[in-house]
Design a protein around this motif. Structure first.
Motif, mmCIF file in Angstrom:
data_model
loop_
_atom_site.group_PDB
_atom_site.id
_atom_site.type_symbol
_atom_site.label_atom_id
_atom_site.label_comp_id
_atom_site.label_asym_id
_atom_site.label_seq_id
_atom_site.Cartn_x
_atom_site.Cartn_y
_atom_site.Cartn_z
ATOM 1 N N LEU A 27 0.831 -1.199 0.000
ATOM 2 C CA LEU A 27 0.000 0.000 0.000
ATOM 3 C C LEU A 27 0.865 1.248 0.000
ATOM 4 C CD1 LEU A 27 -2.680 1.488 0.156
ATOM 5 C CD2 LEU A 27 -2.687 1.102 2.636
ATOM 6 N N LEU A 28 1.915 1.255 0.785
ATOM 7 C CA LEU A 28 2.818 2.398 0.820
ATOM 8 C C LEU A 28 3.484 2.597 -0.541
ATOM 9 C CD1 LEU A 28 4.179 4.618 2.455
ATOM 10 C CD2 LEU A 28 5.915 2.951 3.160
ATOM 11 N N GLU A 29 3.928 1.496 -1.162
ATOM 12 C CA GLU A 29 4.556 1.586 -2.485
ATOM 13 C C GLU A 29 3.583 2.160 -3.511
ATOM 14 O OE1 GLU A 29 5.695 -2.418 -3.242
ATOM 15 O OE2 GLU A 29 7.589 -2.295 -2.161
ATOM 16 N N LEU A 30 2.343 1.664 -3.495
ATOM 17 C CA LEU A 30 1.350 2.114 -4.465
ATOM 18 C C LEU A 30 1.013 3.584 -4.284
ATOM 19 C CD1 LEU A 30 -1.026 -0.985 -4.402
ATOM 20 C CD2 LEU A 30 0.257 -0.166 -6.389
ATOM 21 N N SER A 31 0.891 4.023 -3.034
ATOM 22 C CA SER A 31 0.562 5.428 -2.787
ATOM 23 C C SER A 31 1.673 6.325 -3.316
ATOM 24 C CB SER A 31 0.325 5.668 -1.296
ATOM 25 O OG SER A 31 1.523 5.572 -0.555
ATOM 26 N N GLN A 32 2.916 5.897 -3.164
ATOM 27 C CA GLN A 32 4.045 6.682 -3.657
ATOM 28 C C GLN A 32 4.116 6.662 -5.175
ATOM 29 O OE1 GLN A 32 7.192 4.734 -1.475
ATOM 30 N NE2 GLN A 32 6.940 6.038 0.328
ATOM 31 N N GLU A 33 3.864 5.505 -5.771
ATOM 32 C CA GLU A 33 3.898 5.382 -7.231
ATOM 33 C C GLU A 33 2.816 6.231 -7.888
ATOM 34 O OE1 GLU A 33 3.442 1.259 -8.012
ATOM 35 O OE2 GLU A 33 5.403 0.688 -7.208
ATOM 36 N N ARG A 34 1.627 6.283 -7.256
ATOM 37 C CA ARG A 34 0.491 7.004 -7.839
ATOM 38 C C ARG A 34 0.481 8.485 -7.456
ATOM 39 N NH1 ARG A 34 0.548 2.401 -9.561
ATOM 40 N NH2 ARG A 34 -1.260 1.024 -9.875
ATOM 41 N N GLY A 35 1.376 8.887 -6.556
ATOM 42 C CA GLY A 35 1.382 10.274 -6.106
ATOM 43 C C GLY A 35 0.191 10.614 -5.251
ATOM 44 N N ALA A 36 -0.372 9.608 -4.575
ATOM 45 C CA ALA A 36 -1.541 9.804 -3.714
ATOM 46 C C ALA A 36 -1.101 9.676 -2.256
ATOM 47 C CB ALA A 36 -2.621 8.757 -4.026
ATOM 48 N N SER A 37 -1.305 10.727 -1.479
ATOM 49 C CA SER A 37 -0.875 10.687 -0.089
ATOM 50 C C SER A 37 -1.746 9.725 0.716
ATOM 51 C CB SER A 37 -0.956 12.075 0.537
ATOM 52 O OG SER A 37 -2.305 12.476 0.695
ATOM 53 N N LEU A 38 -1.185 9.196 1.793
ATOM 54 C CA LEU A 38 -1.955 8.314 2.676
ATOM 55 C C LEU A 38 -3.126 9.069 3.289
ATOM 56 C CD1 LEU A 38 0.944 6.393 4.461
ATOM 57 C CD2 LEU A 38 -0.539 5.548 2.630
ATOM 58 N N ALA A 39 -2.933 10.358 3.547
ATOM 59 C CA ALA A 39 -4.020 11.156 4.118
ATOM 60 C C ALA A 39 -5.191 11.261 3.151
ATOM 61 C CB ALA A 39 -3.512 12.546 4.492
ATOM 62 N N ARG A 45 -10.660 -2.085 1.678
ATOM 63 C CA ARG A 45 -9.671 -2.710 0.802
ATOM 64 C C ARG A 45 -10.113 -2.626 -0.655
ATOM 65 N NH1 ARG A 45 -9.771 -7.757 2.818
ATOM 66 N NH2 ARG A 45 -11.173 -8.480 1.169
ATOM 67 N N ARG A 46 -11.388 -2.864 -0.883
ATOM 68 C CA ARG A 46 -11.898 -2.826 -2.254
ATOM 69 C C ARG A 46 -11.850 -1.410 -2.826
ATOM 70 N NH1 ARG A 46 -17.124 -6.770 -1.283
ATOM 71 N NH2 ARG A 46 -16.078 -8.742 -1.716
ATOM 72 N N THR A 47 -12.223 -0.436 -2.023
ATOM 73 C CA THR A 47 -12.183 0.950 -2.491
ATOM 74 C C THR A 47 -10.762 1.365 -2.839
ATOM 75 O OG1 THR A 47 -14.122 1.541 -1.161
ATOM 76 C CG2 THR A 47 -12.689 3.344 -1.867
ATOM 77 N N LEU A 48 -9.806 1.009 -1.994
ATOM 78 C CA LEU A 48 -8.412 1.343 -2.260
ATOM 79 C C LEU A 48 -7.888 0.636 -3.502
ATOM 80 C CD1 LEU A 48 -6.907 1.262 1.341
ATOM 81 C CD2 LEU A 48 -7.200 3.273 -0.120
ATOM 82 N N ALA A 49 -8.239 -0.640 -3.647
ATOM 83 C CA ALA A 49 -7.781 -1.400 -4.811
ATOM 84 C C ALA A 49 -8.282 -0.767 -6.104
ATOM 85 C CB ALA A 49 -8.239 -2.851 -4.705
ATOM 86 N N ARG A 50 -9.555 -0.348 -6.100
ATOM 87 C CA ARG A 50 -10.118 0.307 -7.281
ATOM 88 C C ARG A 50 -9.440 1.645 -7.544
ATOM 89 N NH1 ARG A 50 -13.300 -2.497 -10.941
ATOM 90 N NH2 ARG A 50 -14.277 -4.215 -9.824
ATOM 91 N N ALA A 51 -9.255 2.444 -6.500
ATOM 92 C CA ALA A 51 -8.654 3.766 -6.664
ATOM 93 C C ALA A 51 -7.215 3.679 -7.146
ATOM 94 C CB ALA A 51 -8.721 4.531 -5.345
ATOM 95 N N LEU A 52 -6.499 2.654 -6.694
ATOM 96 C CA LEU A 52 -5.083 2.511 -7.041
ATOM 97 C C LEU A 52 -4.863 1.652 -8.279
ATOM 98 C CD1 LEU A 52 -3.721 2.073 -3.412
ATOM 99 C CD2 LEU A 52 -3.483 4.094 -4.859
ATOM 100 N N GLY A 53 -5.946 1.054 -8.783
ATOM 101 C CA GLY A 53 -5.854 0.291 -10.020
ATOM 102 C C GLY A 53 -5.153 -1.041 -9.887
ATOM 103 N N VAL A 54 -5.370 -1.742 -8.753
ATOM 104 C CA VAL A 54 -4.729 -3.035 -8.537
ATOM 105 C C VAL A 54 -5.779 -4.054 -8.083
ATOM 106 C CG1 VAL A 54 -2.517 -2.001 -7.931
ATOM 107 C CG2 VAL A 54 -4.168 -2.504 -6.120
ATOM 108 N N ASP A 55 -5.359 -5.319 -8.086
ATOM 109 C CA ASP A 55 -6.206 -6.379 -7.557
ATOM 110 C C ASP A 55 -6.172 -6.334 -6.034
ATOM 111 O OD1 ASP A 55 -6.819 -9.276 -6.620
ATOM 112 O OD2 ASP A 55 -7.352 -9.294 -8.740
ATOM 113 N N GLU A 56 -7.301 -6.704 -5.430
ATOM 114 C CA GLU A 56 -7.390 -6.703 -3.971
ATOM 115 C C GLU A 56 -6.322 -7.566 -3.310
ATOM 116 O OE1 GLU A 56 -11.099 -7.092 -1.738
ATOM 117 O OE2 GLU A 56 -12.151 -6.774 -3.635
#
Length: 222
Positions: free
Chosen positions: A12-24, A54-65
């Protein structure tokens, strides 16, 4: 169990950094307090993500759950995808404002009333690094930004407060809105640059100019 399933926090941390989306911003997407995912990653609280989160994050980040600790069950994913309750979380409506930003000599804005809206998927916004962005859409007027922006193009403006960096912005000079490439010129001054070389640069002070937002996307007829 795969490495992805065993360490969803790291992923999750890697994906947030890759997508430029802050954890906040991702926490706010879930309707949680801004430190929710920070605590999940750093302190292990909660122990695992709730299924809906988990599902909302997976959709927003474009990955499988499965990358966020989910079971990766295709039948479960299909059932979820068909659920009407996802409608409100799958899309973001961006207001189309009744405003024109001049790409020519300058134009007076009309009202700032929304007359319509675009709908963008949260996944697409995350892929563009725009999760949690404060977006609105306005129309380009004039030819000074051609060929980058044409008369009649609609542009997305991110009004999120952040440190200024050079780029294409919508700015207000007095009562006039303009879309220009804005560059710092030193000593508290800025250059407003046109793509169309027929228009000379305009030099302004920080006090004369208000940056409304950064242009992050454009759309228009071919």
């Amino acid at each position: 169990m795969t490495d992805l399933q065993s360490d969803p926090r790291k992923r999750l941390l890697e994906l947030s950094q890759e997508r430029g989306a802050s954890l906040a911003s991702l926490s706010e997407l879930l309707g949680r307090n801004a430190s929710y995912l920070q605590q999940f990653i750093k302190k292990g609280s909660p122990r695992k993500l709730e299924e809906g989160d988990r599902r909302t994050l997976a959709r927003a980040l474009g990955v499988d759950e499965v990358e966020l600790g989910g079971p990766g069950d295709a039948s479960q994913e299909k059932s979820y995808a068909q659920s009407p309750s996802r409608e409100s979380t799958e899309w973001v409506e961006v207001a189309r404002l009744d405003i024109g930003a001049s790409a020519g000599p300058g134009a007076m804005p009309a009202s700032e009333a929304a007359f319509d809206a675009f709908r963008f998927s949260r996944r697409w916004l995350a892929e563009q690094g725009l999760t949690g962005a404060q977006l609105s859409a306005i129309t380009v007027e004039g030819d000074s930004m051609e060929p980058l922006l044409n008369n009649g193009d609609e542009i997305l403006i991110d009004r999120s407060p952040r440190a200024f960096r050079d780029g294409v912005h919508v700015v207000r000079l007095g009562d006039t809105l303009m879309v220009k490439r804005v560059a710092q010129a030193g000593a508290g001054r800025y250059s407003l640059l046109s793509q169309n070389l027929s228009y000379p640069p305009v030099d302004v002070s920080a006090e004369e100019m208000e940056v409304i937002g950064r242009v992050v996307w454009k759309g228009g007829r071919i």
